[in-house]
Design a protein around this motif. Structure first.
Motif, mmCIF file in Angstrom:
data_model
loop_
_atom_site.group_PDB
_atom_site.id
_atom_site.type_symbol
_atom_site.label_atom_id
_atom_site.label_comp_id
_atom_site.label_asym_id
_atom_site.label_seq_id
_atom_site.Cartn_x
_atom_site.Cartn_y
_atom_site.Cartn_z
ATOM 1 N N PRO A 15 20.209 -24.650 10.829
ATOM 2 C CA PRO A 15 20.656 -23.352 11.348
ATOM 3 C C PRO A 15 22.173 -23.281 11.409
ATOM 4 N N LEU A 16 22.706 -22.076 11.288
ATOM 5 C CA LEU A 16 24.144 -21.895 11.347
ATOM 6 C C LEU A 16 24.431 -20.508 11.904
ATOM 7 N N ARG A 17 25.365 -20.459 12.842
ATOM 8 C CA ARG A 17 25.713 -19.178 13.458
ATOM 9 C C ARG A 17 26.690 -18.428 12.568
ATOM 10 N N ILE A 18 26.342 -17.200 12.220
ATOM 11 C CA ILE A 18 27.223 -16.322 11.447
ATOM 12 C C ILE A 18 27.815 -15.299 12.411
ATOM 13 N N THR A 19 29.124 -15.232 12.474
ATOM 14 C CA THR A 19 29.804 -14.338 13.420
ATOM 15 C C THR A 19 29.433 -12.889 13.138
ATOM 16 N N SER A 20 29.128 -12.159 14.184
ATOM 17 C CA SER A 20 28.683 -10.773 14.034
ATOM 18 C C SER A 20 29.857 -9.829 13.826
ATOM 19 N N GLN A 21 29.536 -8.649 13.334
ATOM 20 C CA GLN A 21 30.540 -7.599 13.163
ATOM 21 C C GLN A 21 31.175 -7.251 14.510
ATOM 22 N N ALA A 22 30.354 -7.148 15.542
ATOM 23 C CA ALA A 22 30.858 -6.772 16.871
ATOM 24 C C ALA A 22 31.822 -7.819 17.407
ATOM 25 N N ALA A 23 31.502 -9.114 17.217
ATOM 26 C CA ALA A 23 32.378 -10.170 17.711
ATOM 27 C C ALA A 23 33.726 -10.138 17.003
ATOM 28 N N ALA A 24 33.717 -9.899 15.694
ATOM 29 C CA ALA A 24 34.971 -9.819 14.942
ATOM 30 C C ALA A 24 35.802 -8.625 15.402
ATOM 31 N N GLU A 25 35.151 -7.497 15.604
ATOM 32 C CA GLU A 25 35.870 -6.299 16.066
ATOM 33 C C GLU A 25 36.452 -6.527 17.459
ATOM 34 N N ASP A 26 35.701 -7.219 18.320
ATOM 35 C CA ASP A 26 36.191 -7.513 19.673
ATOM 36 C C ASP A 26 37.430 -8.404 19.626
ATOM 37 N N GLU A 27 37.422 -9.400 18.722
ATOM 38 C CA GLU A 27 38.581 -10.291 18.637
ATOM 39 C C GLU A 27 39.822 -9.526 18.180
ATOM 40 N N ILE A 28 39.662 -8.673 17.178
ATOM 41 C CA ILE A 28 40.799 -7.893 16.687
ATOM 42 C C ILE A 28 41.342 -6.981 17.781
ATOM 43 N N ALA A 29 40.427 -6.348 18.536
ATOM 44 C CA ALA A 29 40.864 -5.485 19.636
ATOM 45 C C ALA A 29 41.565 -6.288 20.716
#
Length: 365
Positions: free
Chosen positions: A51-65
């Protein structure tokens, strides 16, 4: 320049489990874009059985914000703001987080590192070297640590300094240097990290930080360092990156001078003033070295049939704990280059191999 959608895809990919800089490049080589690589990851992971965790769209958007609230920005390799010298190190970070530095000279740079428990003489020497380099137009790079790093930054607040962080932008270490980080930005300097927002620096993150300190610099100056220290790791990384290494000599009776004296014995340039550094670096033109020859672009791997279980077994039999060149693996295993790259990518994502200098690979035990 990446579009907003591309930047989010790059961030999602680079923040996913086991996707370091080398793996990121392999994925882009194989799939041509971060978006396509993200779509392909589930099938790649299915073949590894892990298994491997793939970063979600929401998490990436939160980091940029979140970064925007700190006045920081994500810069991708190949974009105009990405530091020129950093492009050419092995396993250069695909994305870095930066704040400030718009008016710095990122090509005339010298890294200064040394002991956290620096002596009064070491601090004085650092201030002299850093101050003189700054007055001569060089930007000083260091790691915002206690001791020598702090002295180097403080001496160049008015002329330009870059602090490389081991943790996230909101987790500056040590806490006592948070005001110094603000001073660096207020005076036109820069903060830089490859770690995500919220990341608390751990012991193994400091060597990663050190490779960026040396990678951002034409040369590294070691002022004081014990025999086993992070400063000597930085010097070794600088040599691997084809950078110049300088060292300030010290008393043989002071353990803090053992590392620097050993570097001089091994061929590092002995430094007693800034002019010793400037003479070696010369014009500080990156074109002086064939290392700095061109920007990286994806070297697309042609489509091919997925490797078989037999191919995977042949590769695992050829791998061992000693790092080996990929070309040598191709010769020994008889696998095609495309099959080899795909298998290495799968094993990398599964956390079964590790890369050395971005070109040698070994089994992880």
């Amino acid at each position: 320049m990446l579009t907003d959608a591309q930047r989010i895809a790059w961030l999602r990919l680079v923040r996913s489990d086991n996707v370091g800089p080398a793996t990121f490049r392999q994925l882009l080589n194989r799939f041509a874009s971060a978006e396509a690589a993200l779509e392909a990851l589930p099938s790649l992971l299915k073949r590894t059985g892990k298994p491997l965790r793939i970063t979600s769209q929401a998490a990436a958007e939160d980091e940029i914000a979140g970064l925007s609230r700190y006045g920081a920005r994500l810069v991708a390799s190949g974009e105009p703001d990405y530091p020129d010298l950093l492009k050419f190190i092995p396993a250069a970070p695909p994305l870095v987080t930066m704040a400030g530095g718009a008016n710095l000279d990122w090509q005339r740079t010298v890294g200064i590192v040394g002991a956290r428990n620096a002596s009064a003489a070491g601090i004085k020497m650092t201030r002299m070297l850093a101050g003189d380099l700054g007055e001569r137009g060089y930007t000083v790079v260091s790691g915002l640590a206690r001791g020598i790093d702090t002295a180097a930054h403080k001496a160049t607040l008015n002329t330009g300094t870059i602090a490389v962080l081991a943790g996230g932008f909101d987790k500056i270490y040590p806490d006592e240097n948070i005001p110094l980080a603000h001073d660096i930005l207020d005076n036109g300097g820069a903060l830089l990290t490859e770690m995500p927002l919220g990341w608390e620096p751990r012991a193994r993150d400091f060597p990663r930080r050190n490779r960026l300190v040396s990678g951002l610099s034409l040369g590294i100056v070691v002022v004081e360092a014990a025999k086993r220290s992070g400063s000597l790791i930085t010097a070794r990384l600088a040599l691997e990156q084809n950078r110049d290494v300088f060292a300030v000599p010290g008393s043989p009776l002071d353990p803090r001078a053992e590392g620097g004296n050993a570097l001089i014995q091994q061929g590092a340039r002995l430094v007693i003033c800034a002019e010793d550094i400037i003479e070696t670096l010369g014009s500080a033109d990156p074109a002086r070295n064939a290392l700095f020859d061109r920007d990286w672009e994806p070297d697309l791997i042609p489509e091919a049939q997925p490797p078989s279980d037999d191919d995977r077994s042949r590769l695992l039999a050829a791998l061992g704990p000693t790092p080996v060149e990929v070309d040598e693996l191709v010769r020994q295993s008889g696998l095609s280059a495309s099959a080899m790259q795909m298998l290495l990518l799968e094993l990398d994502l599964a956390g079964q191999i590790e890369w050395s200098s971005g070109q040698l690979v070994a089994l992880k035990y």
